[in-house]
Motif scaffolding. Structure first.
Motif, mmCIF file in Angstrom:
data_model
loop_
_atom_site.group_PDB
_atom_site.id
_atom_site.type_symbol
_atom_site.label_atom_id
_atom_site.label_comp_id
_atom_site.label_asym_id
_atom_site.label_seq_id
_atom_site.Cartn_x
_atom_site.Cartn_y
_atom_site.Cartn_z
ATOM 1 N N VAL A 105 0.860 -1.187 0.000
ATOM 2 C CA VAL A 105 0.000 0.000 0.000
ATOM 3 C C VAL A 105 0.892 1.232 0.000
ATOM 4 O O VAL A 105 1.729 1.408 0.899
ATOM 5 N N ALA A 106 0.725 2.066 -0.991
ATOM 6 C CA ALA A 106 1.562 3.259 -1.124
ATOM 7 C C ALA A 106 1.413 4.167 0.094
ATOM 8 O O ALA A 106 0.300 4.452 0.545
ATOM 9 N N GLY A 107 2.545 4.592 0.627
ATOM 10 C CA GLY A 107 2.546 5.538 1.739
ATOM 11 C C GLY A 107 2.652 4.906 3.110
ATOM 12 O O GLY A 107 2.864 5.614 4.104
ATOM 13 N N VAL A 108 2.515 3.572 3.209
ATOM 14 C CA VAL A 108 2.522 2.926 4.521
ATOM 15 C C VAL A 108 3.878 3.062 5.206
ATOM 16 O O VAL A 108 3.955 3.329 6.410
ATOM 17 N N ARG A 109 4.975 2.884 4.455
ATOM 18 C CA ARG A 109 6.295 2.950 5.082
ATOM 19 C C ARG A 109 6.576 4.349 5.642
ATOM 20 O O ARG A 109 7.121 4.487 6.740
ATOM 21 N N GLU A 110 6.186 5.361 4.913
ATOM 22 C CA GLU A 110 6.372 6.728 5.413
ATOM 23 C C GLU A 110 5.504 6.975 6.638
ATOM 24 O O GLU A 110 5.938 7.624 7.604
#
Length: 235
Positions: free
Chosen positions: A222-227
């Motif tokens: 899911v895009a943005g999860v790591r940030e």
């Protein structure tokens, strides 16, 4: 009561003496709003300590006592306590009790709305409205293991109708848990992001950090999860 709420979010044992003192002071005050809120925070303390049945009994007794009063404020407070007791019963996997209590809460709120009662002061954390009933249905169904039944209630809620930052954050939290149980990682993350927008400190709570950690290791990226994880202290 505020000290109890803070201790609960921090998972601190200070919650017990704080909740006990709050209830004693509230009972002495004779104010039904304060009495109801003190019973609510003590019941949450009991539930989180593994005593959900005793918590339900406390909330039921307090709601019944307030229902005997001849004023609209007491009726409204009693309705909010029934919602809390329903969620508490659901956390204890007492399905029949949870559904019965939520139905009773919905009926009580309906009577308050029909009477066109509007309290002159806020009812602390929970208010006696149909939106609050919908919000509690989400948590009840998720706790009972039927999160799909909470989806229609979540769809009916306009977060802007919720009266406080705390309630809007609760909406985001409950939706995140619901979508997590349903295996929808993108909607789980969207709900966590909503919670971060309305109450940034809330997503740093241990329970929500655990949801974020699950998203980090989910099979779907899911895009943005790591940030998001980095911002909220999840390694």
């Amino acid at each position: 009561m505020l000290a109890t709420e803070l201790a609960l979010k921090a998972h601190s044992d200070v919650a017990w003496p704080a909740a006990d003192r709050a209830l004693a002071a509230a009972q002495a005050s004779g104010d039904p709003v304060v009495h109801g809120e003190a019973a609510r925070v003590l019941a949450i303390t009991m539930r989180r300590s593994g005593r959900p049945a005793a918590a339900v009994d406390l909330l039921r007794r307090t709601a019944d006592s307030l229902s005997q009063d001849r004023n609209d404020v007491s009726w409204a407070v009693a309705a909010t306590l029934l919602m809390t007791s329903a969620y508490t019963a659901a956390c204890g996997q007492r399905r029949s009790d949870a559904l019965d209590l939520m139905s009773g809460a919905a009926d009580a709120v309906g009577r308050v709305i029909s009477a066109r009662f509007r309290p002159s002061t806020p009812l602390f954390t929970v208010d006696a409205t149909s939106t609050q009933v919908d919000l509690y249905w989400i948590g009840v169904h998720t706790a009972l293991g039927t999160p799909d039944e909470g989806v229609p209630y979540a769809a009916r809620i306009a977060p802007g109708q919720l009266p406080t930052t705390e309630r809007r954050a609760r909406y985001g939290t409950d939706c995140a848990r619901m979508w997590h149980h349903l295996g929808d990682h993108r909607k789980t993350f969207a709900s966590l992001r909503f919670t971060e927008q309305v109450a940034p400190e809330e997503v740093r709570r241990p329970a929500l950090r655990a949801l974020t950690a699950d998203l980090l290791y989910a099979p779907v990226t899911v895009a943005g999860v790591r940030e998001f994880a980095a911002r909220t202290g999840v390694s």
